[in-house]
Design an enzyme around this catalytic site. Sequence first.
Site, PDB file in Angstrom:
ATOM      1  N   ARG A  55       0.842  -1.211   0.000  1.00  0.00           N
ATOM      2  CA  ARG A  55       0.000   0.000   0.000  1.00  0.00           C
ATOM      3  C   ARG A  55       0.873   1.256   0.000  1.00  0.00           C
ATOM      4  NH1 ARG A  55      -2.190   2.658   4.335  1.00  0.00           N
ATOM      5  NH2 ARG A  55      -2.063   0.846   5.690  1.00  0.00           N
ATOM      6  N   TYR A 108     -15.937  15.374 -17.240  1.00  0.00           N
ATOM      7  CA  TYR A 108     -16.478  14.022 -17.073  1.00  0.00           C
ATOM      8  C   TYR A 108     -17.447  14.034 -15.875  1.00  0.00           C
ATOM      9  CZ  TYR A 108     -16.509   9.279 -15.188  1.00  0.00           C
ATOM     10  OH  TYR A 108     -16.899   8.069 -14.649  1.00  0.00           O
ATOM     11  N   ASP A 180      -6.662  17.035 -16.390  1.00  0.00           N
ATOM     12  CA  ASP A 180      -6.977  15.648 -16.732  1.00  0.00           C
ATOM     13  C   ASP A 180      -6.607  15.462 -18.200  1.00  0.00           C
ATOM     14  OD1 ASP A 180      -8.220  13.285 -17.577  1.00  0.00           O
ATOM     15  OD2 ASP A 180      -9.888  13.503 -16.178  1.00  0.00           O
ATOM     16  N   LYS A 205      -8.132   4.015 -19.427  1.00  0.00           N
ATOM     17  CA  LYS A 205      -8.392   4.367 -20.829  1.00  0.00           C
ATOM     18  C   LYS A 205      -7.155   4.108 -21.697  1.00  0.00           C
ATOM     19  CE  LYS A 205     -12.382   5.499 -19.165  1.00  0.00           C
ATOM     20  NZ  LYS A 205     -12.233   6.118 -17.911  1.00  0.00           N
TER      21      LYS A 205
HETATM   22  C1  LIG Z   1     -11.830  12.160 -18.590  1.00  0.00           C
HETATM   23  C2  LIG Z   1     -11.985  11.169 -17.474  1.00  0.00           C
HETATM   24  N1  LIG Z   1     -11.342  11.382 -16.318  1.00  0.00           N
HETATM   25  C3  LIG Z   1     -11.444  10.528 -15.271  1.00  0.00           C
HETATM   26  C4  LIG Z   1     -12.229   9.406 -15.354  1.00  0.00           C
HETATM   27  C5  LIG Z   1     -12.332   8.473 -14.176  1.00  0.00           C
HETATM   28  O1  LIG Z   1     -11.528   7.359 -14.392  1.00  0.00           O
HETATM   29  P1  LIG Z   1     -11.758   5.930 -13.710  1.00  0.00           P
HETATM   30  O2  LIG Z   1     -13.015   5.363 -14.246  1.00  0.00           O
HETATM   31  O3  LIG Z   1     -10.521   5.171 -14.081  1.00  0.00           O
HETATM   32  O4  LIG Z   1     -11.843   6.175 -12.237  1.00  0.00           O
HETATM   33  C6  LIG Z   1     -12.914   9.120 -16.551  1.00  0.00           C
HETATM   34  C7  LIG Z   1     -13.753   7.931 -16.668  1.00  0.00           C
HETATM   35  O5  LIG Z   1     -14.439   7.719 -17.633  1.00  0.00           O
HETATM   36  C8  LIG Z   1     -12.783  10.045 -17.632  1.00  0.00           C
HETATM   37  O6  LIG Z   1     -13.437   9.843 -18.796  1.00  0.00           O
END
Ligand SMILES: Cc1ncc(COP(=O)(O)O)c(C=O)c1O
Length: 379
Positions: A55, A108, A180, A205
């Site tokens: 961890r 998102y 992001d 992703k």
């Molecule tokens: C642009 C974006 N940021 C963050 C996330 C969150 O990621 P996770 O599902 O791996 O927690 C997503 C999820 O679809 C996303 O599309």
Amino acid sequence: MAQRFDTKTVHFQAKDVSRNMSKAQPIYQTSAFTFKDLEDMESFYKGDKEYLYSRFGNPNTDDLGKGVAAIEEAEDGVATSSGMSAILAGILAVVKPGEHVIASEDLYGGTYQLLAVELLNLGVEVSFVSFEDKEEIRTAIQSTTKLIYTESVTNPLLRVENLKMVQELAKEFGLITMIDNTFATPFLLQPTKFGADLVIHSATKYIGGHSDVTAGVLVGKKELIEKARVKVVSLGCNLSPFEAWLACRGLKTLSIRMDRQSKNAHSLANALKTNENVTKVYYPTELSSKGNGAMVSIELNSILNIEKFFASLDWVKIAPTLAGVETTVSYPIRTSHRTIPNQIREKLGITNGLVRISVGIEDELDIIETFEAAIRSAK
Ligand SMILES: Cc1ncc(COP(=O)(O)O)c(C=O)c1O
């Protein structure tokens, strides 16, 4: 000392396999590391040994954190259990209760929920504003503002953020920026080159790339990553070694995947622009000289039967995710953006006809013909 059978079957892996010059990185599927004696264990706390308990850190999760940091040209990085936990750890490394965050309203849905509900519950106030207008951001800045948060390419409308403008404002007011970069990936864009302090990825992703892992990674300035690492450890947002290993394996092919997927997406966007039943095509034009990304969003003509469209996509699967090597589609109003209030969705253009396409590595003509056929079937 000689071991009896039952002991041997438990302890047969006596050596660190990496000493055997294994070509692939071994998976350190262990919750903890062992020590010869107490002095040896103390060496972890003195900083002479890297690992104690997974961890706190593990070679595979370090590979991912430091690997993404290297390709993002960031000073350091930490892997997390998901994109959401990377966002949470990054934000908590920067803001305290009573402080304020400015976020783009075009995010998102899960991030919106985290910022609007969970952060508020922790005593952190968030203002959501249009990042298309520098003055709107400026007006929202308060004496308690610490952080500006946005996506380099927004989900699902694929607006390319003006990172230069965001960074200029941050510099003027001494604010930290967190970007992001999930949709763009470091293959197309590196926010640190604009001066971003923290960059996050849903490694679920494009970093992973094969829809077989849920993971996140946060990279950026060393002192901020140090603080975020403490949050990851205390909140238990760590990634498992195997998931980290899978994400690292995916990362090795990021360039060739993004290259092919961006080319296919470009061709699909062009083909759909000429389709009379597609009223809008969202596809960036000037993201990077290497391509404009592998996501295409379209708005279907309201005369079409949307249920029939989704049911007629043949081999293209409906999936509430993106970025795998297979082309998939999602319906933002029913999945990723379900939690966004209606009036914000409408203002942004996240409509009943909006379809988000994650373009894969297949033959581009097969992709185009499948979408054209599904549109015809929905008439
Ligand atoms: C642009 C974006 N940021 C963050 C996330 C969150 O990621 P996770 O599902 O791996 O927690 C997503 C999820 O679809 C996303 O599309």
